[in-house]
Design a protein around this motif. Structure first.
Motif, short mmCIF file in Angstrom:
data_model
loop_
_atom_site.label_atom_id
_atom_site.label_comp_id
_atom_site.label_asym_id
_atom_site.label_seq_id
_atom_site.Cartn_x
_atom_site.Cartn_y
_atom_site.Cartn_z
N PRO A 181 0.81 -1.23 0.00
CA PRO A 181 0.00 0.00 0.00
C PRO A 181 0.84 1.27 0.00
O PRO A 181 0.41 2.30 -0.53
CB PRO A 181 -0.84 -0.12 1.27
CG PRO A 181 -0.11 -1.07 2.14
CD PRO A 181 0.57 -2.02 1.21
N ASP B 211 1.59 1.99 -3.57
CA ASP B 211 0.41 2.55 -4.23
C ASP B 211 0.21 4.02 -3.85
O ASP B 211 -0.13 4.85 -4.70
CB ASP B 211 -0.83 1.74 -3.85
CG ASP B 211 -0.78 0.32 -4.41
OD1 ASP B 211 -0.05 0.10 -5.40
OD2 ASP B 211 -1.47 -0.56 -3.86
N LYS B 212 0.43 4.32 -2.56
CA LYS B 212 0.23 5.70 -2.12
C LYS B 212 1.31 6.63 -2.67
O LYS B 212 1.05 7.79 -2.99
CB LYS B 212 0.22 5.77 -0.59
CG LYS B 212 -0.93 4.99 0.04
CD LYS B 212 -2.24 5.32 -0.61
CE LYS B 212 -3.36 4.44 -0.13
NZ LYS B 212 -4.63 4.64 -0.88
N ASP C 290 -4.45 10.40 2.53
CA ASP C 290 -3.20 9.63 2.61
C ASP C 290 -2.30 10.13 3.74
O ASP C 290 -1.62 9.33 4.40
CB ASP C 290 -2.46 9.71 1.28
CG ASP C 290 -3.20 8.98 0.17
OD1 ASP C 290 -4.07 8.16 0.49
OD2 ASP C 290 -2.90 9.25 -1.01
N SER D 54 -11.64 0.25 0.36
CA SER D 54 -10.32 0.83 0.09
C SER D 54 -9.71 0.21 -1.16
O SER D 54 -9.05 0.91 -1.95
CB SER D 54 -9.40 0.61 1.29
OG SER D 54 -8.11 1.12 1.03
N LYS D 55 -9.91 -1.09 -1.36
CA LYS D 55 -9.40 -1.73 -2.58
C LYS D 55 -10.10 -1.16 -3.81
O LYS D 55 -9.45 -0.90 -4.84
CB LYS D 55 -9.61 -3.24 -2.49
CG LYS D 55 -8.80 -3.92 -1.39
CD LYS D 55 -9.09 -5.40 -1.36
CE LYS D 55 -8.29 -6.09 -0.25
NZ LYS D 55 -8.58 -7.55 -0.19
N THR E 13 -8.76 2.36 -4.42
CA THR E 13 -7.42 2.36 -5.02
C THR E 13 -7.49 2.07 -6.51
O THR E 13 -6.79 2.72 -7.31
CB THR E 13 -6.53 1.33 -4.32
OG1 THR E 13 -6.43 1.66 -2.92
CG2 THR E 13 -5.14 1.31 -4.92
N GLN F 135 -8.91 5.19 -8.22
CA GLN F 135 -7.93 6.26 -8.26
C GLN F 135 -6.87 6.01 -9.33
O GLN F 135 -6.52 6.92 -10.10
CB GLN F 135 -7.28 6.43 -6.89
CG GLN F 135 -8.15 7.11 -5.86
CD GLN F 135 -7.41 7.34 -4.55
OE1 GLN F 135 -6.33 6.80 -4.34
NE2 GLN F 135 -8.00 8.13 -3.67
N THR G 117 -12.99 8.03 -2.09
CA THR G 117 -11.84 8.39 -1.25
C THR G 117 -12.27 8.73 0.17
O THR G 117 -11.67 8.26 1.15
CB THR G 117 -11.09 9.59 -1.88
OG1 THR G 117 -10.64 9.24 -3.18
CG2 THR G 117 -9.91 10.00 -1.01
#
Length: 277
Positions: free
Chosen positions: A138, A141-142, A170, A210-211, A214, A217, A249
């Motif tokens: 993660p 990814d962030k 984030d 959250s998945k 992501t 995004q 988000t």
């Protein structure tokens, strides 16, 4: 008569000092010295205290108990290396967007997506999952998301309010991760042990929303990155996509606050594991 009485007295003292109740704790490797007072360290020069008792040597001084070893794991795996390579590629990706080199940016974005799929497959297929991997994946990814958000907003391809929402979520999650790492780190809590990621302390489990967030995004950033290369306008579809990403988000950020399974302490997980028979 005196000799018989002395012999009986000696045997009685010997039976009293070496009865089974005492042998559960003490182990005597030398004969009892009748000149010494029973039940004292001097009477048992090879005294050994088992389990929770400290060991007594020939001098009768207690030795420090053995310390429990700190659990460690092998963090030098191929999935972790692929994840780190995605993080290293982020500065080049940001530079290419700022230089309007969207061909290179698209290539790096495709590389990031392929390595993201590869490291997850390899970790599951060859049983190379690590606690560090649950943090690095993660984090990569962030890092990618932050790089794309900042550079695309600087180029005017992404609305600033949406960039603030994405980055604000984030940042809050990053501060929470640092705090959880400190509170879950086994004693002693030193600076070197805090940054020693071979010592697992807590693992992060993304929530379902959250998945989804992501993926949305990354999809939005990918479409926005390649939009300058597309010969037709994509303003209206991108605007609708941006509203969807803003909603997911905020939703995913709240899910980490109210979910009980998002963060799991490693020590607690091992304590709950049933003992092997």
């Amino acid at each position: 008569m005196l000799k018989t009485t002395t012999s009986l007295l000696f045997r009685a003292v010997q039976r009293r000092c070496c009865r089974p109740s005492l042998l559960r704790t003490f182990h005597c490797n030398s004969p009892l010295n009748p000149r010494l007072i029973p039940n004292t360290p001097r009477s048992f020069p090879n005294l050994v205290v088992h389990r929770k008792y400290a060991t007594l040597g020939s001098t009768g001084t207690p030795q420090p108990p053995e310390t429990k070893p700190t659990p460690r794991e092998n963090i030098y795996t191929l999935p972790n290396a692929l994840t780190v390579s995605r993080i290293v590629a982020c500065p080049v990706l940001g530079w290419s967007i700022l230089q309007n080199d969207f061909t290179l940016a698209t290539t790096l974005l495709v590389y990031a997506g392929l390595t993201d799929l590869a490291d997850g497959y390899l970790a599951r297929r060859f049983n190379m999952q690590t606690v560090l991997g649950t943090i690095l994946d993660p984090a990569a990814d962030k890092t990618l998301m932050t790089t794309l958000t900042v550079t695309l907003a600087m180029q005017g391809l992404l609305p600033v309010p949406l960039a603030v929402v994405i980055l604000g979520r984030d940042v809050l999650l990053s501060f929470s991760a640092f705090y959880i790492r400190y509170t879950s780190l086994p004693e002693p809590k030193t600076f070197s042990r805090y940054w020693d990621f071979s010592i697992p302390s807590a693992e992060v489990r993304p929530t379902a929303i959250s998945k989804v967030n992501t993926a949305l995004q990354l999809g939005l950033m990918g479409v926005t990155t390649i939009s300058p290369l597309v010969p037709y306008a994509m303003g209206v579809p991108l605007q609708g996509f941006q509203w969807i990403v803003a909603t997911t988000t905020i939703w995913s950020g709240l899910s980490y606050i109210f979910s009980k399974d998002a963060v799991r302490i490693v020590s607690e997980r091992r304590q709950q594991k049933p003992p092997s028979t």
